[in-house]
Design an enzyme around this catalytic site. Sequence first.
Site, PDB file in Angstrom:
ATOM      1  N   PRO A 365       3.345  -7.735  67.724  1.00  0.00           N
ATOM      2  CA  PRO A 365       3.278  -7.740  69.195  1.00  0.00           C
ATOM      3  C   PRO A 365       4.398  -8.571  69.815  1.00  0.00           C
ATOM      4  CG  PRO A 365       1.150  -8.320  68.212  1.00  0.00           C
ATOM      5  CD  PRO A 365       2.157  -8.340  67.113  1.00  0.00           C
ATOM      6  N   GLY A 366       4.824  -8.153  71.009  1.00  0.00           N
ATOM      7  CA  GLY A 366       5.743  -8.968  71.793  1.00  0.00           C
ATOM      8  C   GLY A 366       7.207  -8.817  71.472  1.00  0.00           C
ATOM      9  N   THR A 370       7.278  -1.280  73.782  1.00  0.00           N
ATOM     10  CA  THR A 370       7.012  -0.491  74.988  1.00  0.00           C
ATOM     11  C   THR A 370       8.237  -0.450  75.891  1.00  0.00           C
ATOM     12  OG1 THR A 370       4.699  -1.187  74.868  1.00  0.00           O
ATOM     13  CG2 THR A 370       5.422  -0.219  76.924  1.00  0.00           C
ATOM     14  N   SER A 686       6.776 -13.237  45.335  1.00  0.00           N
ATOM     15  CA  SER A 686       8.128 -13.789  45.449  1.00  0.00           C
ATOM     16  C   SER A 686       8.201 -15.291  45.183  1.00  0.00           C
ATOM     17  CB  SER A 686       8.696 -13.479  46.841  1.00  0.00           C
ATOM     18  OG  SER A 686       7.931 -14.081  47.843  1.00  0.00           O
ATOM     19  N   LYS A 729      13.838 -14.954  55.543  1.00  0.00           N
ATOM     20  CA  LYS A 729      13.830 -16.089  54.619  1.00  0.00           C
ATOM     21  C   LYS A 729      15.137 -16.884  54.693  1.00  0.00           C
ATOM     22  CE  LYS A 729      10.563 -14.056  51.304  1.00  0.00           C
ATOM     23  NZ  LYS A 729      10.390 -13.499  49.952  1.00  0.00           N
TER      24      LYS A 729
END
Length: 781
Positions: A365-366, A370, A686, A729
């Site tokens: 989200p964010g 959209t 990992s 990372k």
Amino acid sequence: MEQIVKSSKNTENDNIFYTIAMRGMVAFPKMVLHFDVSRDKSCKAIEYAVKEGKKLFLVTQHEAYVDNPKASDLYKVGVVAEIKQVLKMPDHIIKVLVEGVYRANLVRLIDDGSVLKAEVKRTPTYSRSKYDEVEAQALVRSVKDIFERYSSFFPKMPRELFTSVMTQDNPVKLFEAVTFNCALNYRDKQTLLEESNIINKLSVLFACLTSETEILELENLINEQTKNSIDKGQREYYLREQMRVIQEQLGEDDGDDAFNYINDIMALKIDDKSREKLLKEADRLAKLPAASQEAFVIKNYLDTVLDLPWGVCSKAKISLEKAEAILEKEHYGLKKVKERILEFLAVHMLNPDIKGQIICLSGPPGIGKTSIAKSVAKAMGRKYARVSLGGVRDEADIRGHRKTYVGAMPGRIITAISQAESSNPLILFDEIDKLCSDIKGDPSSAMLEVLDSEQNNAFRDHYIEVPFDLSKAVFLTTANDVSRIPAPLLDRMEIIELPSYTAEEKYHITKEHLIPKQLKEHGLKASQLKITDEAINDIIQFYTKEAGVRNLERKIASICRKSAKKIASGEVKRISVKPKDLKDMLGIRRYTEDLSLKENKTGIVNGLAWTSVGGVIMPLEVLVLKGTGKVEVTGSLGDVMKESAKIAVSYVRSFAEKYGINPDFYKENDIHIHAPEGAVPKDGPSAGVTMTTALVSALSGLEVRADVAMTGEITLHGKVLPIGGLREKTMAAYKAGIKTVIIPEANRADLEEVDDAVKESLNFVFAEDLSDVLDTALIKK
């Protein structure tokens, strides 16, 4: 009216009490009850009990019509009650107010001809046996639900009573509150009194309330139907006649409406079958009275169909330069996403009739999914319509309801087309992963036809009933979690992953987009409020931790509000926000710096991990103790990381002598592996390289370089396998001041995705085997 005064004499220990046979009423312990008494034996029982200062035994009769009850006419369980108030009324009637004290069994009924007495045995109101808490809570919720339905039939029920019941979670108190205040059948109440187990009490109470509520609902329905049906036909006939006379006097003609509809239908660009269907509806309208319900339904239907943009297309003028400029202006970063969008636009520019290209923008989200869709619509020159699918659980929301239903309306697809006023808009299906299946249908199945280019050229909405061509529309979808999209629906879309923003990208977004936007919204000028670069970086690092920039924008807005207040009050004319000012404006720091080594240590290694909000430094610690070979893994680690720990131990055993490690360490020592921030769940393969390096360091006594961070999965033979999230990372290592990053050789190609600033600052070591990692990370004596 005469009040009887109690005597001070008290013989509570006596198990023989004056008795009243109750008709159609049941008393409970703790329940305050008032009733009228008129039978001679009952009146005398009250008088004697008051004079002797004794309690009463209240027991209910099987049948209310029995005037002179015997022991066989009474139930075996009653309540010993204390008399609170007695009033003598005219006509030999006594009003009594009592409060139940405890439950008792009827042992023997004593009838001397003038008054009833009873020998009783006290019994506990509630059994002390343990009960299932989960079952009790389930029954509590069920009783609350049915009580809420029951209460709806009594509008004068006290609000305090309703609130106390709905907020009560204690099974005993809930039972008493409901039972004491509901008008249940006395036989049901007697059953509730006789039962001592609270689970059984609640079960019986739920059954009684359910039965009573169903009766009340049916009774209410019958009354409503009876009321509505009275003279309905005559009333309608009278009103229609009035309407007809009024229309005749005004010179109006119902047929004009139908004629206008026919002209509009003939002008539509639709196929012959659809036109014939609509003309039939217009003919039916002409034959119906204007005030009839059916005419109203047909008019609504025809208005909805005629409002659709049949054959109306907006002229799309696509310019790649303009599109690129729009995307660059409104969105920072996201290079791969922009490239794919421009490819999509280029194909549409060369072949406007292309079908089947449906893009799904996926990411946390964010991050601007959209807003990207809006930018694409602007770049294509098409009308834009957004359809929010979050929480949609009814198929009719997509396809519409048949017009025969009351309040029927078209589905969201046709509504979006109507709002866009174009048959070739760009429609965004927002949050397509939030579609829910329900007993009413599966809306995701209804979406299959919409998104399938072979079928959507004749999409049939249940309401409009005639096919509408959706093939000219462009569809974009957004999702947070692609795994939640049903496979057949996912197969029709091409996924474009939007990664979380790095700190560098957030800095540029804040400086170029968020600050100018918030300054404008808060009525401030750039000369009045300046936020320094150091303050922006501190807000990103210490006050927000997210994939997108929503919280970051809120923090900027908070600074603008506080600054606006100071400027508006005349306290200052301009403000410059520095890192030291953030505590006053935003409070104390919500997040701390990533954990990382500050100096060379034994048994501690800087690992790199990916999270939904970006990359983080994740140190791994290993401690070797005298013991019997136990391996302890802590830090909220998942199954995959625990398996990595076992692989690390086995691999170190295979080359222990090379690093001067005791070959029997796995028998003679206990090994404790820990990942700090133990409350945060961690998983993934990992960390295998990191665990092995820390283990070798702890067992051999060799220190690990503090300026080295690493990531990679290992095999049982020491091969280093590739990992994901390299971009995030490496950004975390760059922020933490790490100089060297060890990554798998197989991830060399992924360096293209890493920011240029990160590549220039870090020294990358590509490892094929674990020996490459150990040679770089360990400081040899």
